[in-house]
Design a protein around this motif. Sequence first.
Motif, mmCIF file in Angstrom:
data_model
loop_
_atom_site.group_PDB
_atom_site.id
_atom_site.type_symbol
_atom_site.label_atom_id
_atom_site.label_comp_id
_atom_site.label_asym_id
_atom_site.label_seq_id
_atom_site.Cartn_x
_atom_site.Cartn_y
_atom_site.Cartn_z
ATOM 1 N N LYS A 25 -43.112 -45.630 -110.085
ATOM 2 C CA LYS A 25 -43.833 -44.719 -109.155
ATOM 3 C C LYS A 25 -43.897 -45.098 -107.732
ATOM 4 O O LYS A 25 -43.742 -44.000 -106.700
ATOM 5 C CB LYS A 25 -45.303 -44.352 -109.930
ATOM 6 C CG LYS A 25 -46.024 -43.099 -109.245
ATOM 7 C CD LYS A 25 -47.271 -42.924 -110.079
ATOM 8 C CE LYS A 25 -48.087 -41.864 -109.342
ATOM 9 N NZ LYS A 25 -49.262 -41.516 -109.923
ATOM 10 N N ALA A 26 -43.922 -46.046 -107.535
ATOM 11 C CA ALA A 26 -43.942 -46.826 -106.206
ATOM 12 C C ALA A 26 -42.653 -46.464 -105.700
ATOM 13 O O ALA A 26 -42.583 -46.357 -104.437
ATOM 14 C CB ALA A 26 -44.713 -48.353 -106.100
ATOM 15 N N THR A 27 -41.524 -47.060 -106.340
ATOM 16 C CA THR A 27 -40.306 -46.732 -105.906
ATOM 17 C C THR A 27 -40.159 -45.245 -105.351
ATOM 18 O O THR A 27 -39.234 -45.159 -104.538
ATOM 19 C CB THR A 27 -39.357 -47.107 -106.916
ATOM 20 O OG1 THR A 27 -39.577 -48.790 -107.231
ATOM 21 C CG2 THR A 27 -37.798 -47.179 -106.591
ATOM 22 N N ALA A 28 -40.462 -44.437 -106.256
ATOM 23 C CA ALA A 28 -40.481 -43.038 -105.955
ATOM 24 C C ALA A 28 -40.848 -42.646 -104.549
ATOM 25 O O ALA A 28 -40.500 -41.741 -104.074
ATOM 26 C CB ALA A 28 -40.902 -42.379 -107.073
ATOM 27 N N GLN A 29 -42.123 -43.498 -104.241
ATOM 28 C CA GLN A 29 -42.690 -43.009 -103.015
ATOM 29 C C GLN A 29 -42.167 -43.911 -101.956
ATOM 30 O O GLN A 29 -42.731 -43.791 -100.779
ATOM 31 C CB GLN A 29 -44.314 -43.535 -103.141
ATOM 32 C CG GLN A 29 -45.045 -42.651 -104.475
ATOM 33 C CD GLN A 29 -45.598 -41.465 -103.652
ATOM 34 O OE1 GLN A 29 -45.400 -41.125 -102.516
ATOM 35 N NE2 GLN A 29 -45.845 -40.480 -104.698
ATOM 36 N N GLY A 30 -41.133 -44.566 -102.219
ATOM 37 C CA GLY A 30 -40.393 -45.224 -100.924
ATOM 38 C C GLY A 30 -40.832 -46.690 -100.817
ATOM 39 O O GLY A 30 -40.536 -47.198 -99.880
ATOM 40 N N ASP A 218 -48.211 -47.573 -105.595
ATOM 41 C CA ASP A 218 -48.088 -46.345 -105.264
ATOM 42 C C ASP A 218 -49.100 -45.577 -104.075
ATOM 43 O O ASP A 218 -48.407 -44.540 -103.553
ATOM 44 C CB ASP A 218 -47.533 -45.539 -106.426
ATOM 45 C CG ASP A 218 -48.820 -45.154 -107.241
ATOM 46 O OD1 ASP A 218 -49.020 -46.155 -107.808
ATOM 47 O OD2 ASP A 218 -49.295 -44.099 -106.980
ATOM 48 N N TYR A 219 -49.940 -46.190 -103.934
ATOM 49 C CA TYR A 219 -50.748 -45.515 -102.748
ATOM 50 C C TYR A 219 -50.496 -46.255 -101.449
ATOM 51 O O TYR A 219 -51.266 -45.843 -100.533
ATOM 52 C CB TYR A 219 -52.305 -46.279 -103.154
ATOM 53 C CG TYR A 219 -53.013 -45.752 -104.352
ATOM 54 C CD1 TYR A 219 -52.423 -44.598 -105.033
ATOM 55 C CD2 TYR A 219 -54.056 -46.208 -104.802
ATOM 56 C CE1 TYR A 219 -52.892 -44.068 -106.180
ATOM 57 C CE2 TYR A 219 -54.620 -45.741 -106.050
ATOM 58 C CZ TYR A 219 -54.084 -44.566 -106.829
ATOM 59 O OH TYR A 219 -54.488 -44.173 -107.911
ATOM 60 N N PRO A 221 -48.224 -45.410 -99.064
ATOM 61 C CA PRO A 221 -48.043 -44.180 -98.239
ATOM 62 C C PRO A 221 -49.217 -43.633 -97.537
ATOM 63 O O PRO A 221 -49.380 -43.135 -96.528
ATOM 64 C CB PRO A 221 -47.161 -43.194 -98.655
ATOM 65 C CG PRO A 221 -46.489 -44.039 -100.018
ATOM 66 C CD PRO A 221 -47.347 -45.106 -100.359
ATOM 67 N N ASP A 225 -49.704 -43.407 -93.566
ATOM 68 C CA ASP A 225 -50.237 -41.927 -92.914
ATOM 69 C C ASP A 225 -51.232 -42.160 -92.245
ATOM 70 O O ASP A 225 -51.374 -41.370 -91.320
ATOM 71 C CB ASP A 225 -50.439 -40.880 -94.235
ATOM 72 C CG ASP A 225 -50.695 -39.475 -93.921
ATOM 73 O OD1 ASP A 225 -49.548 -39.115 -93.059
ATOM 74 O OD2 ASP A 225 -51.695 -39.018 -94.162
#
Length: 252
Positions: A25-30, A218-219, A221, A225
């Motif tokens: 999930k983290a990888t998918a978030q960059g 995955d938090y 980002p 932000d």
Amino acid sequence: MHLIDSHAHIYVPEFDSERKALIEKATAQGVEQILMPAIDATTHQLMLQVEEDYPSCKAMMGLHPCSVNAEYKTELAIIKDWLERRSFIAIGEIGLDFYWDKTFTQQQYDCFHQQIEWALQYQLPIVIHSRDAVDEAIAVVKQYPTLRGVFHCFSGTIAQAEQIMALNFMLGIGGVVTFKNAGLDKVVQHIGLDALILETDAPYLAPVPYRGKRNQVDYLPLVADKIASVTGKTIEEVAKITTQNTINLFNL
């Protein structure tokens, strides 16, 4: 967008049931890499197994100040052995913690200095834990002019941040920057991005809107932000600069 979580305990048992899914999930978030600070001998094998299982996860070695007790020399001997056997990206997390207990204050200092000596010997950066001890940790770092590293989970003042930056150290910024009354957003706004790297410190200190819950890689980002909003940059600019800062510090 490419991010690096510079500080996450993804190997602890809290993540055993869903570690693979959370890393994906983290990888998918960059979040392309996860840097793992050590705690003590009870978790070294867990950390190294996660590193073996997940190429995106990179291990450090060190003794957390909250794990310093009367048996600290045994812990240090284990660390020395690991450093002689294989390479690590950093010595960490190490430092001083005067929040919970000051029983082993001198032992914490002894461990801090010894691990700094190893960092210099192996030409590695250090990752500093300095809860209720930022000024004391700065004073120690000042004794080693060639030392490099990061003050992890920085939540101090502008003056402290400027002292740390003057020592050519980085500031690890995590979920606390999203807390309404923490004041860290104003510090970040003042100092900019040149000395910042991003972290979650998972499973601790989850950012808003997850504050008080288990933190996850995955938090990350959400941290980027918030930093973007207070510095007037885009999240892509924050990601680019902080990721390069992390790559440079840890020789990734």
